[in-house]
Design a protein around this motif. Structure first.
Motif, mmCIF file in Angstrom:
data_model
loop_
_atom_site.group_PDB
_atom_site.id
_atom_site.type_symbol
_atom_site.label_atom_id
_atom_site.label_comp_id
_atom_site.label_asym_id
_atom_site.label_seq_id
_atom_site.Cartn_x
_atom_site.Cartn_y
_atom_site.Cartn_z
ATOM 1 N N ASP A 259 -6.191 26.129 2.614
ATOM 2 C CA ASP A 259 -7.101 25.180 1.978
ATOM 3 C C ASP A 259 -8.495 25.428 2.532
ATOM 4 O OD1 ASP A 259 -8.304 22.966 0.775
ATOM 5 O OD2 ASP A 259 -7.809 21.697 2.500
ATOM 6 N N ASP A 260 -9.281 26.177 1.781
ATOM 7 C CA ASP A 260 -10.606 26.541 2.274
ATOM 8 C C ASP A 260 -11.530 25.335 2.385
ATOM 9 O OD1 ASP A 260 -9.841 29.183 2.443
ATOM 10 O OD2 ASP A 260 -10.483 29.636 0.386
ATOM 11 N N SER A 261 -11.268 24.290 1.542
ATOM 12 C CA SER A 261 -12.164 23.127 1.575
ATOM 13 C C SER A 261 -11.934 22.263 2.810
ATOM 14 C CB SER A 261 -11.951 22.270 0.326
ATOM 15 O OG SER A 261 -10.683 21.629 0.376
ATOM 16 N N GLY A 266 -6.272 15.658 4.482
ATOM 17 C CA GLY A 266 -6.708 14.262 4.535
ATOM 18 C C GLY A 266 -6.376 13.514 3.259
ATOM 19 N N ILE A 267 -6.522 14.191 2.111
ATOM 20 C CA ILE A 267 -6.176 13.567 0.832
ATOM 21 C C ILE A 267 -4.689 13.220 0.816
ATOM 22 C CG2 ILE A 267 -6.003 13.957 -1.649
ATOM 23 C CD1 ILE A 267 -8.433 15.813 -1.403
ATOM 24 N N ALA A 268 -3.873 14.190 1.244
ATOM 25 C CA ALA A 268 -2.431 13.977 1.232
ATOM 26 C C ALA A 268 -2.023 12.853 2.185
ATOM 27 C CB ALA A 268 -1.708 15.265 1.598
ATOM 28 N N GLU A 269 -2.615 12.808 3.357
ATOM 29 C CA GLU A 269 -2.247 11.780 4.329
ATOM 30 C C GLU A 269 -2.590 10.384 3.815
ATOM 31 O OE1 GLU A 269 -4.224 12.953 7.856
ATOM 32 O OE2 GLU A 269 -2.820 14.584 8.319
ATOM 33 N N LEU A 270 -3.767 10.219 3.222
ATOM 34 C CA LEU A 270 -4.133 8.915 2.674
ATOM 35 C C LEU A 270 -3.233 8.551 1.497
ATOM 36 C CD1 LEU A 270 -8.031 9.064 2.815
ATOM 37 C CD2 LEU A 270 -6.557 7.484 4.064
ATOM 38 N N GLY A 287 -4.635 19.850 -6.507
ATOM 39 C CA GLY A 287 -6.000 20.190 -6.153
ATOM 40 C C GLY A 287 -6.661 19.005 -5.485
ATOM 41 N N VAL A 288 -7.761 18.537 -6.058
ATOM 42 C CA VAL A 288 -8.452 17.362 -5.518
ATOM 43 C C VAL A 288 -8.315 16.178 -6.472
ATOM 44 C CG1 VAL A 288 -10.081 18.629 -4.087
ATOM 45 C CG2 VAL A 288 -10.617 18.217 -6.499
ATOM 46 N N ALA A 289 -7.240 16.170 -7.246
ATOM 47 C CA ALA A 289 -6.946 15.033 -8.121
ATOM 48 C C ALA A 289 -5.709 14.324 -7.584
ATOM 49 C CB ALA A 289 -6.714 15.498 -9.553
ATOM 50 N N LEU A 290 -5.782 13.007 -7.478
ATOM 51 C CA LEU A 290 -4.677 12.214 -6.923
ATOM 52 C C LEU A 290 -4.314 11.121 -7.912
ATOM 53 C CD1 LEU A 290 -4.198 10.872 -3.345
ATOM 54 C CD2 LEU A 290 -4.152 9.268 -5.256
ATOM 55 N N HIS A 291 -3.003 10.952 -8.117
ATOM 56 C CA HIS A 291 -2.505 9.887 -8.993
ATOM 57 C C HIS A 291 -1.385 9.161 -8.262
ATOM 58 C CE1 HIS A 291 -0.354 7.884 -12.274
ATOM 59 N NE2 HIS A 291 -1.486 7.949 -12.946
ATOM 60 N N LEU A 292 -1.554 7.848 -8.106
ATOM 61 C CA LEU A 292 -0.555 7.019 -7.437
ATOM 62 C C LEU A 292 -0.094 5.953 -8.419
ATOM 63 C CD1 LEU A 292 0.954 6.178 -4.809
ATOM 64 C CD2 LEU A 292 -0.974 4.647 -4.347
ATOM 65 N N SER A 293 1.213 5.839 -8.584
ATOM 66 C CA SER A 293 1.758 4.824 -9.479
ATOM 67 C C SER A 293 2.984 4.203 -8.830
ATOM 68 C CB SER A 293 2.134 5.431 -10.833
ATOM 69 O OG SER A 293 3.148 6.411 -10.675
ATOM 70 N N GLY A 294 3.312 3.003 -9.261
ATOM 71 C CA GLY A 294 4.500 2.347 -8.730
ATOM 72 C C GLY A 294 4.365 0.844 -8.734
ATOM 73 N N LEU A 307 -6.584 1.912 0.981
ATOM 74 C CA LEU A 307 -6.435 3.266 1.531
ATOM 75 C C LEU A 307 -7.035 4.302 0.589
ATOM 76 C CD1 LEU A 307 -2.820 2.946 2.938
ATOM 77 C CD2 LEU A 307 -4.856 3.462 4.290
ATOM 78 N N LEU A 308 -6.817 4.141 -0.703
ATOM 79 C CA LEU A 308 -7.364 5.103 -1.665
ATOM 80 C C LEU A 308 -8.888 5.047 -1.711
ATOM 81 C CD1 LEU A 308 -4.834 4.839 -4.640
ATOM 82 C CD2 LEU A 308 -4.852 6.435 -2.721
ATOM 83 N N ASP A 309 -9.448 3.896 -1.380
ATOM 84 C CA ASP A 309 -10.909 3.788 -1.353
ATOM 85 C C ASP A 309 -11.528 4.653 -0.258
ATOM 86 O OD1 ASP A 309 -10.995 2.076 -3.488
ATOM 87 O OD2 ASP A 309 -11.048 0.253 -2.276
ATOM 88 N N LYS A 310 -10.717 5.083 0.702
ATOM 89 C CA LYS A 310 -11.220 5.914 1.792
ATOM 90 C C LYS A 310 -11.291 7.395 1.420
ATOM 91 C CE LYS A 310 -9.387 2.824 5.376
ATOM 92 N NZ LYS A 310 -8.484 2.716 6.555
ATOM 93 N N LEU A 311 -10.786 7.756 0.249
ATOM 94 C CA LEU A 311 -10.808 9.158 -0.166
ATOM 95 C C LEU A 311 -12.246 9.626 -0.379
ATOM 96 C CD1 LEU A 311 -7.877 9.092 -2.735
ATOM 97 C CD2 LEU A 311 -7.895 10.341 -0.566
ATOM 98 N N PRO A 312 -12.521 10.907 -0.147
ATOM 99 C CA PRO A 312 -13.874 11.429 -0.407
ATOM 100 C C PRO A 312 -14.257 11.243 -1.873
ATOM 101 C CG PRO A 312 -12.560 12.990 0.860
ATOM 102 C CD PRO A 312 -11.622 11.925 0.422
ATOM 103 N N ASN A 313 -15.546 11.166 -2.122
ATOM 104 C CA ASN A 313 -16.029 10.967 -3.488
ATOM 105 C C ASN A 313 -15.663 12.125 -4.405
ATOM 106 O OD1 ASN A 313 -17.173 8.508 -2.802
ATOM 107 N ND2 ASN A 313 -19.146 9.424 -2.263
ATOM 108 N N SER A 314 -15.429 13.287 -3.814
ATOM 109 C CA SER A 314 -15.098 14.455 -4.631
ATOM 110 C C SER A 314 -13.675 14.404 -5.171
ATOM 111 C CB SER A 314 -15.269 15.733 -3.801
ATOM 112 O OG SER A 314 -14.434 15.697 -2.647
#
Length: 719
Positions: A259-261, A266-270, A287-294, A307-314
């Protein structure tokens, strides 16, 4: 070949010029020779250099192989006016096949092969470096477009991590390893644009499948299962540490690229930590797209979104979190007892015990979700409204069915419950099973009386009348009852009837009274000695108008000496001489006997039909009691008694004397009939001569109309 043909054509042209030049001045000949030689040199592959001295031609440079060398000399020989051709050309070796090889490895790119010209060398030097390009010899034999083909091949090689490019004449071969299919595709796309006549063959492996880094985790509330493609050197279990998820299982693979970026872990952990806040759900990271459902509790939903609000803006993060539900349909069971409704079941979030005014039972389950279509809510509220109309009951309700059972006070309350159920949503057909404390019918009670055993009640009592009240009205001990107690207020005459019966109950051996709103029917058998006619008339007068009365003398007599306790009077009785006489409960003596007879007459008056000596219907009680006292006193003490008859002052003295004597005689006869010795009894009529009260009032006159007993130790004299 095309170069050699060009040189031949050029030679013919030069010869023509020679013919033309022979006609010109000699001074211009040298210039023309120089021009002709320069034209020949310019047409060569490598641009050979020509010089003219006098009319001698000197040529130097690179000849592109023996054929071009021969063609150049032939063309120079044909230049008009030349005197001699001096050959200083370097003849390049013809290389077959004409080739170049480039190999990319961990240490960089190495090159081997030939180049077709210095110009080509300069072109290649711009990308591979002058030093490396300078090490490639110039050779003849390159096909047209070869340099452009090499450049395409090198562009393709640049897409690979390691590789081998071979350019042989008009065929290119590229093998190697690309990072992903994307780079492999780019290499193949470059080779698809080769100059005309060239072909390419590729054998490219990929280090990675080219799919983006991804992590897919499903969580059922107990375990989490992971799949996907993680960056090189990162394991799913490591990412899940500290997330709160239970054991993470699955077969997530690792990419061969990193993961060069640096953002992906960090995305996965959050994301995993947010998933752990849910009751169940799924996490997808690509990639840098995250989808959480449940599904989550309200608190869990807030935590996950924080917790998701802590993700980077990108990071493009999308969450679809609904409130958790176990999937079971809404349902409620409610019981009404002693005015309190206790409910259990699974209720929507908005239907709290306070909202429904119920007490939550031990199995009350408050869902997190709402009743979106309001169907269950409407059914529950309608059902509870119906239940509250009852005295007690049970309610079972879902969004599709309702069952109500219980006891209504009256049909009126039952109708209120039914009316409440009209608010049920369409499609729900309620099942209602109701009993009534009062079925709404008019009261119809029955009293069965027996002097020996007491009374019983059956049927339906009017509102407000209880078995205990019946007992008090009749003056009886507790009256066993199978009667229901009416609750609907009706015009009731039952109390009036019972009060009337209480006046005459001691005169009956058995009695049955049927009392309803429409009719009163009394049937009875009297004790021996009762005047049936007078009792019937007296009872009829006491009862409400229209009552039916049927009284007869009891013919079912017990054997002499039989004893009982009279249920109406509470007195112990013995059947003697054909009558039920009270048992003597005192020790006879000259002192006690007068007191006992006075007590009897004070409690039970001896009355007569107005203007006659006929004992009235109620006098039998006094006569029976006097008979018991007198029999005991005469037999045990040896006393004799005088029965005195007294009237009020109305009428003449003579008439009153006659009437009072007749009445005293009637009492004497009744006592003798009950076993009192005739010789011990005398009867005297005193008329109105011995008043005990004022004859001017009704009360006084009533007191003066009386029977008296006077005791003596021996028979009284005629005086």
């Amino acid at each position: 070949m095309r170069t050699w043909i060009g040189l031949a054509v050029l030679a013919l042209g030069v010869a023509g010029m020679g013919l033309w030049g022979s006609n010109h001045q000699a001074t211009r000949m040298q210039a023309r020779v120089a021009d002709g030689a320069a034209a020949v040199g310019a047409s060569s592959v490598h641009g050979v250099e020509t010089k003219v001295a006098g009319r001698d031609i000197y040529v130097a440079g690179l000849a592109d192989g023996p054929q071009e060398h021969e063609a150049l000399l032939t063309a120079l020989d044909a230049v008009p006016g030349r005197r001699a051709v001096h050959d200083d050309l370097i003849v390049l070796e013809v290389v077959t096949p004409f080739h170049l090889r480039a190999q990319r490895g961990a240490g960089g790119v190495t090159y081997d092969g030939v180049v077709p010209s210095e110009a080509a060398r300069d072109t290649l030097a711009e990308r591979i470096g002058a030093t490396v390009a300078g090490g490639l010899p110039v050779a003849a034999g390159a096909p047209v477009g070869w340099v452009q083909a090499v450049e395409h091949g090198l562009d393709a090689l640049d897409q690979l991590k390691t590789g081998d490019l071979s350019v042989s004449d008009q065929h290119l071969t590229l093998t190697g390893l690309a990072a992903t299919p994307v780079e492999a595709g780019k290499a193949e796309a470059v080779l698809a644009e080769l100059p005309e006549g060239f072909s390419a063959e590729t054998r490219i492996d990929t280090e990675d499948d080219g799919k983006p880094l991804s992590l897919f985790v499903s969580f059922d509330g107990k375990k989490a299962v992971a799949q996907g493609k993680l960056p090189k050197g990162i394991a799913a279990g490591i990412l899940a540490r500290g997330s709160g998820l239970p054991g993470l299982e699955g077969e997530a693979s690792n990419a061969q690229i990193r993961d060069d970026s640096g953002l992906w872990p960090g995305i996965a952990e959050l994301g995993l930590a947010a998933l752990a806040q849910l009751e169940n759900g799924a996490l997808a990271i690509e990639g840098v797209a995250l989808h959480l459902s449940g599904e989550a509790t309200p608190e869990g939903k807030v935590k996950a979104e924080a917790l998701l609000d802590k993700l980077p803006n990108s990071v493009l993060a999308v969450s679809v979190i609904t409130l958790f539900d176990d999937g079971a349909p809404f349902a409620m069971s409610a019981q009404l007892s002693d005015g309190t409704i206790t409910a259990t079941g699974k209720l929507p979030a908005e239907l709290t015990p306070e909202a429904l005014s119920v007490v939550a039972g031990a199995e009350w389950a408050q869902a997190y979700i709402s009743d979106e279509d309001n169907r269950f809510t409407a059914a529950a509220r309608a059902g509870l409204a119906a239940l509250r109309a009852l005295e007690d009951g049970t309610l079972e309700v879902t969004a599709e069915a309702l069952h109500l059972s219980g006891t209504a006070r009256t049909p009126h309350e039952a109708a209120q419950a039914e009316e409440a159920l009209l608010a049920l949503p369409g499609g729900i057909e309620p099942v209602v099973v109701m009993d009534f404390l009062d079925d709404g019918t008019a009261y119809a009670m029955a009293l069965d009386y027996n002097a020996a055993t007491g009374a019983t009640l059956s049927g339906k009592l009017p509102a407000g009348l209880t078995p205990a009240q019946v007992s008090r009205l009749l003056g009886l001990a507790e009256v066993p009852s199978t009667a229901t107690e009416g609750l609907i207020v009706q015009k009731a005459i039952a109390q009036e009837v019972l009060a009337a019966l209480a006046l005459w109950l001691p005169e009956f051996e058995t009695l049955k009274a049927e009392i309803s709103e429409e009719a009163t029917v009394v049937q009875g058998l009297t004790s021996p000695g009762v005047d049936v006619e007078l009792l019937t008339a007296a009872l009829s007068r006491s009862l409400p108008e229209g009552a039916t009365v049927a009284v007869n003398l009891s013919g079912d007599l017990p054997v002499a000496g039989t004893t009982r306790v009279n249920a109406a009077t509470g007195a112990a009785e013995q059947f003697l001489d054909g009558f039920w006489l009270p048992e003597v409960m005192f020790e006879p003596s000259e002192q006690s006997c007068p007191a006992q007879s006075d007590a009897v007459l004070a409690q039970h008056r001896v009355n007569f039909v107005t203007g006659s000596a006929r004992l009235d219907a109620g006098s039998v009680r006094a006569v029976n009691a006097l008979a018991s006292v007198m029999t005991a006193c005469i037999a045990n003490v040896g006393l004799v008694a005088e029965l005195g008859g007294h009237t009020d002052a109305q009428g003449s003295d003579a008439a009153n004397i006659v009437l009072s004597q007749a009445r005293a005689d009637a009492v004497r006869a009744a006592l003798i009939a009950r076993g009192v010795p005739a010789e011990a009894l005398s009867a005297v009529g005193y008329g109105a001569s011995q008043p005990v009260a004022d004859n001017a009032t009704d009360e006084g006159r009533a007191s003066n109309r009386r029977t008296t007993v006077a005791w003596a130790a021996k028979p009284l004299s005629d005086d």
